[in-house]
Design an enzyme around this catalytic site. Structure first.
Site, mmCIF file in Angstrom:
data_model
loop_
_atom_site.group_PDB
_atom_site.id
_atom_site.type_symbol
_atom_site.label_atom_id
_atom_site.label_comp_id
_atom_site.label_asym_id
_atom_site.label_seq_id
_atom_site.Cartn_x
_atom_site.Cartn_y
_atom_site.Cartn_z
ATOM 1 N N ASP A 150 0.844 -1.197 0.000
ATOM 2 C CA ASP A 150 0.000 0.000 0.000
ATOM 3 C C ASP A 150 0.879 1.247 0.000
ATOM 4 O OD1 ASP A 150 0.802 -0.548 2.729
ATOM 5 O OD2 ASP A 150 -0.652 0.960 3.370
ATOM 6 N N GLU A 182 0.196 -0.596 5.892
ATOM 7 C CA GLU A 182 1.241 0.042 6.688
ATOM 8 C C GLU A 182 1.093 1.553 6.695
ATOM 9 O OE1 GLU A 182 5.026 1.868 7.825
ATOM 10 O OE2 GLU A 182 3.988 2.060 5.913
#
Length: 459
Positions: free
Chosen positions: A99, A165
């Protein structure tokens, strides 16, 4: 490892790199922003794409998994791929995340955020460095060591590519608990940090922790006319400004009682390099005391990272009744986040200006990290980095935080954790014009391949 083996790996990585660059470009094109305001279908697409890359690389077990967040909602999809260890060999967990941060204002970019663009030796695009290059580093090292048949892979490998994250890893601990045996390893390599500069590698040996939250300040039940009532009271924005000004002393050091300071680092950060790396404007003085590296890695740092106030375009001649500020406090290694949060709350309560109603609403907390100085894994990493770059790595601290490392340490207390990275001071992770230096990325791939071989030899 023989010189011939090392030379063969270097040649193999060079041969593989054009395909690895193409894989990175394909990943950058996926706008996998995990922030809730963005379309999460792209995060699922990113997970599927990275899973396919690992299948194509020949890892026999590839899964897309998730775990619930604290609020009960499903966590973002993570990819876990495994190749069991040969008999008697250690297992290495290779971590990265697929991500990315939101792109921000496109007008601040010189290129299109999700269209990878090569300028000189740098590839620009959101996630090009943080952390899709980390995925490519793992993928390249495994390919260099002989996958798909795995003939030259001397250790067991588990690849763990997280999907949230950049949103604070809310389901990370639950994920570890749910898949404890699946992710168990002797060495954990977290490829989500930075190198010292182009041409000089680094091992991250300390990370600051984090406490953040919100100050809510109220002074009126509703807005009133600034001409009729001003002069006997102050508006909420001015009062908030007076409050946040108490967070630092005259030198600019954090002035909150109860916060700790870690020992001074052995390496210092050149002021000219810092000014250039941070884009600090000419004439702006540095703040704090002590060495520059100590201020960045070993002391707390507090920033006001957001404030809700009336915009200039919508301003009227009224006294603002309320104001909210978001505070980010970075913690020195050795600081307990719970104690730091309590110290921050006490400071806010003590310094409420002119009797304004002030509350502290805490948010995210993350523990700092301090690596042991000399372990077999650290020696293997230093040797691998020296071989790949031709120069020894620098042990650095990082002012930012990777809070989930504390979870890894708690769930796997016997594992050695290595924090490596693909970024350099020009990478601008999280900001506009994020990029990765492709020459450095190639060295990172080689270093990780060498590291896996050295771990097999030395643990």
């Amino acid at each position: 490892m023989t010189t011939d083996t090392s030379a063969a790996l270097r040649a193999r990585v060079a041969e593989l790199f054009p395909a690895l660059q193409a894989d990175l470009e394909a990943l950058v094109r996926i706008p996998s922003v995990s922030a809730p305001a963005f379309d999460q279908a792209h995060v699922a697409t990113s997970a599927a794409a990275t899973a396919q890359l690992l299948r194509d690389a020949g890892l026999p077990e590839v899964q897309i998994l998730s775990a619930p967040r604290p609020d009960g909602t499903p966590g973002a999809p993570a990819v876990v791929a495994r190749r069991p260890a040969p008999e008697g060999a250690p297992t290495v967990l290779l971590y990265a995340h697929h991500d990315v941060q939101p792109p921000g204002d496109p007008a601040t970019w010189d290129t299109t955020p999700f269209e990878p663009t090569l300028v000189g030796e740098r590839l620009f695009g959101r996630g090009a460095a943080d952390d899709k290059a980390g995925i490519v580093a793992h993928l390249g090292a495994l390919r260099a060591l002989g996958l798909p048949d795995g003939a030259d892979l001397p250790v067991g490998v588990t690849v763990f590519l997280e999907g949230e994250e950049e949103s604070g890893s809310p389901s990370f601990r639950a994920f570890l608990e749910a898949h404890r045996d699946l992710l168990a390893a002797d060495v954990i390599v977290v490829a989500d940090s930075t190198n010292w500069k182009v041409g000089v590698p680094a091992l991250t040996t300390s990370l600051r922790g984090l406490v953040d939250g919100f100050i809510e300040l109220n002074v009126l039940e509703h807005a009133v006319h600034s001409g009729m009532y001003g002069g006997a009271m102050l508006d909420a924005v001015t009062l908030m400004s007076r409050l946040v000004a108490t967070f630092h002393d005259e030198a600019g050091s954090v002035a909150i009682d109860g916060l700790v300071t870690a020992p001074e680092p052995e390496v210092d950060y050149d002021e000219a390099a810092y000014r250039s790396d941070s884009s600090l404007l000419d004439g702006v003085a540095l703040t704090g005391t002590g060495s520059l590296a100590g201020r960045l890695w070993a002391k707390p740092a507090l920033s006001v990272i957001g404030m809700d106030v009336t915009s200039v375009a919508e301003a009227s001649n009224t006294i603002a009744p309320s104001c909210t500020a978001k505070i980010s406090l970075r913690l020195a290694p050795g600081q307990d986040p719970v104690a730091a949060d309590a110290a921050l709350a006490a400071h806010v309560a003590k310094h409420a200006p002119f009797g304004a109603q002030v509350t502290w609403r805490n948010g995210e907390q993350g523990k700092p990290f301090l690596a042991p100085g000399d372990t077999a894994a650290m020696r293997a990493a230093r040797a691998a980095f020296t071989e790949a770059w031709g120069t020894a790595p620098v042990d650095v601290g990082v002012g930012g935080s990777i809070p989930f490392i504390a979870d890894l340490l708690e769930v796997y207390p016997d594992a050695a954790i290595l924090v490596t990275g693909v970024e350099d001071p020009d990478s601008r992770a999280h900001g506009a014009n994020e990029s990765v230096h492709l020459g450095e990325l190639q060295k990172v791939v080689l270093a990780e391949a060498l590291l896996l071989t050295k771990i097999a030899e030395g643990l």
